[in-house]
Design an enzyme around this catalytic site. Structure first.
Site, short mmCIF file in Angstrom:
data_model
loop_
_atom_site.label_atom_id
_atom_site.label_comp_id
_atom_site.label_asym_id
_atom_site.label_seq_id
_atom_site.Cartn_x
_atom_site.Cartn_y
_atom_site.Cartn_z
N GLU A 33 -19.52 -2.95 -23.42
CA GLU A 33 -18.08 -3.18 -23.37
C GLU A 33 -17.90 -4.65 -23.00
OE1 GLU A 33 -15.86 -1.36 -20.19
OE2 GLU A 33 -13.96 -1.78 -21.17
N ARG A 257 -31.25 4.01 -15.68
CA ARG A 257 -30.89 2.61 -15.65
C ARG A 257 -31.76 1.87 -14.63
NH1 ARG A 257 -25.18 2.73 -14.77
NH2 ARG A 257 -25.34 0.54 -15.31
N LYS A 267 -21.26 -4.36 -13.02
CA LYS A 267 -20.34 -5.40 -13.47
C LYS A 267 -19.20 -5.58 -12.47
CE LYS A 267 -20.77 -4.94 -18.48
NZ LYS A 267 -20.00 -4.46 -19.64
#
Length: 554
Positions: A33, A257, A267
RNA sequence: UGCCUGAUAGUAUAAUGGUAGUACGACUGUUUUUGGUGCAGUUUGUCUUGGUUCGAAUCCAGGUCGGGCAACCA
């Protein structure tokens, strides 16, 4: 080649699919994104997705998951493209979920027509309440039984902008009693009167992740849609839409992850560090972002190697950052050119040196026989590192001390005869004598010394600013530390050496390369460096067994 | 309390019913004109309890512990 390389579980799936003839070739995608800069965790995903396609002869798309116009910006798109390229990967196509808004809208209409979606006028709080809890089924509201015709009309009115944000949503009609909360009539379209970085003001309704990601995968014929563990509960929904819409059956697979010690990898947190000026920007060399690591001097190949070494699995992990640093050193040791820079100078006068000075030669890289040599000027007065002298040395100290001998790298062996102190008792100057026949390359002195020091000629030294970085946080597991992660910021993560003394060769060096400042670590020129003001970043230090030894003694 | 996931040296990751291996870390030694590099070596492990089997890290059952799920974020 009899070397058998073990496969990770996703490679096993791909090989099985290929062997079974399920696909002729594979298609993967990297789907960020564009709401922030990429970090080392994304690098793991990039290496996986692009690596899979490379290994099995398929292709990888770069797809921006841009379904939320309020958080997304073109600046981020550009940085992401730049980072992926820099990491060394080429995407087959540059795509955007927003490219598919028309098709996705069509999918929604189709769902309504099948009686599988409805327009709900409830507020967000009401919807949340009606969803129930994990142990309690949700309850249907009156909107759920609207007719297909009504739903079609209301959805069209939503699209036409007849309603304000939040007034209505489109929901999939699935199962309010499902154990999987994501199946309890998830919202698939919401109203947002916002400007989109690509589609401008064309739309005021936007699909949710769950109604855009799988659909985009299907449109692109993605065979293996790889994502992280937290999307496992979404898979059931992902498959439900594919089945109901009869679109290309992409398959979702999930891996753990990356988490790394002494850093943050979200983020949201990285954005906070930037916005609150805890760092100088997304590319601050202390950041876990790709751009930060690039600025710090981490080679792309080292990051790829790191991603390769940590592997792909499904269990939660916390990787020691020292593994990344190992990969960086391993790469740089082979490629970095050696230079000498003194950070904390102590003047040495070579009392018996009578010449004007001379030009010596030193290899650019002892690891590379073809690396050549550079010229290093030598003269009567030089600088060495202050901590390379001890008035009262410990037994294993192999550097300068009264009466002790060392070699000056690529030059002569010198012996410390005397030292000068100022009124405060600080050593200000060393008086040494050199051994003329000990010249590097033609040493006939027969003397063996244990220590070799880096040095610069006082007459020829050039000034440079050097920035030394330490970990940004002072706890290993920042994400799981108690309280606010910002409480754990390491206040000493940046040390600036404003006036280091560098050998003149550095002035002529091209600035895109990695350097090893002898005995100091690996460095690169910062983007702020200019010919009149050199600025270097320490990429990573050298392994320092002497420092360990000193620590043990203390 | 429900559902979904996972568990192998300090950290990661292999072994896919048949010798628990590799890398990083740590520690030794050695080489070295970088206390770097290289080389050689040492060290530490199958969450637990039962079961199946000639044989279990692997298969089965129970337990324990970790992670995730109730955003008009992705």
């Amino acid at each position: 080649m009899s070397e058998e390389q073990s496969l990770n579980f996703i490679e096993e799936i791909v090989e099985a699919d290929l062997a079974a003839g399920k696909y002729q070739s594979i298609v993967t995608r990297f789907p960020p994104e564009p709401n922030g800069y990429l970090h080392i965790g994304h690098a793991k995903s990039i290496c996986l997705n692009f690596g899979l396609a490379q290994k099995y002869g398929g292709k990888t798309n770069l797809r921006f998951d841009d379904t939320n116009p309020v958080t997304e910006e073109t600046e981020y798109v550009e940085s992401i493209k730049n980072d992926v390229k820099w990491l060394g990967f080429n995407w087959a196509e540059e795509l955007y979920a927003s490219n598919y808004f028309d098709q996705i809208h069509g999918f929604a209409v189709r769902l309504i027509e099948m009686g599988l979606a409805y327009v709900d006028d409830s507020s967000s709080d009401e919807i949340a309440a009606q969803k129930g809890t994990p142990t309690q089924a949700g309850t249907a509201n009156a909107y759920r039984s609207r007719t297909i015709a009504e739903n079609l009309e209301f959805f069209e009115d939503m699209r036409l902008g007849k309603y304000a944000d939040g007034e209505k949503v489109l929901r999939a009609k699935i199962d309010l009693a499902s154990n999987n909360m994501h199946m309890r009539d998830p919202i698939i379209y919401r109203i947002k009167h916002a400007h989109h970085h690509r589609t401008g003001n064309k739309w005021c309704i936007y699909p949710m992740y769950d109604f855009a990601h799988g659909q985009s995968d299907a449109i692109e014929n993605i065979t293996h849609s790889v994502c992280t563990l937290e999307f496992i509960p979404h898979r059931e929904l992902y498959n439900w839409f594919i089945e109901k819409l009869s679109i290309f059956p992409s398959k979702q697979y999930e891996f753990a992850r990356l988490n790394m010690t002494y850093t943050v990898m979200s983020k949201r947190k990285l954005l906070q560090l930037v916005q609150e000026n805890h760092v100088t920007g997304w590319d601050d060399p202390r950041m876990s972002t790709i751009s930060g690591m690039r600025r710090r001097g981490y080679p792309a190949a080292a990051i790829r190697e790191f991603c390769d070494r940590i592997g792909i699995a499904k269990r939660d992990n916390l990787i020691d950052i020292s593994l990344l640093e190992f990969c960086v050193r391993e790469d740089l040791n082979k490629t970095a050119v050696r230079r000498m820079v003194v950070f904390d100078p102590l003047k040495v006068i070579i009392t018996n040196y009578t010449g004007e000075g001379e030009i010596l030669h030193s290899e650019n890289n002892p690891e590379d026989p073809n690396g050549g040599v550079r010229e290093v000027p030598f003269s009567k007065e030089i600088f060495v590192e202050r901590d390379d002298f001890m008035e009262e040395p410990s037994k294993k100290y192999f550097r300068l001390a009264p009466g002790q001998m060392v070699r000056l790298k690529s030059a002569y062996i010198i012996k410390c005869d005397d030292f000068v102190k100022d009124a405060n008792g600080n050593v200000t100057e060393l008086h040494c004598s050199y051994i003329p026949e000990s010249k590097s390359g033609s040493d006939t002195s027969g003397i063996n010394v244990k220590g070799t020091l880096h040095w610069v000629s006082a007459l020829h030294a050039i000034a440079a600013e050097v920035r030394l970085y330490d970990r940004l946080f002072n706890v290993e597991d920042v994400a799981n530390a108690e309280g606010d992660f910002k409480d754990y910021i390491n206040k000493e993560s940046l040390t600036v050496v404003p006036h280091a003394y560098a050998e003149p060769a550095l002035l002529k060096d091209s600035m895109g390369v990695g350097f090893q400042f002898l005995r100091k670590g690996y460095f690169c020129a910062d983007k702020e460096s200019t010919p009149t003001k050199l600025v270097f970043n320490r990429t990573v230090g050298l392994k320092d067994t002497w420092a360990k030894e000193v620590k043990k003694g203390a």
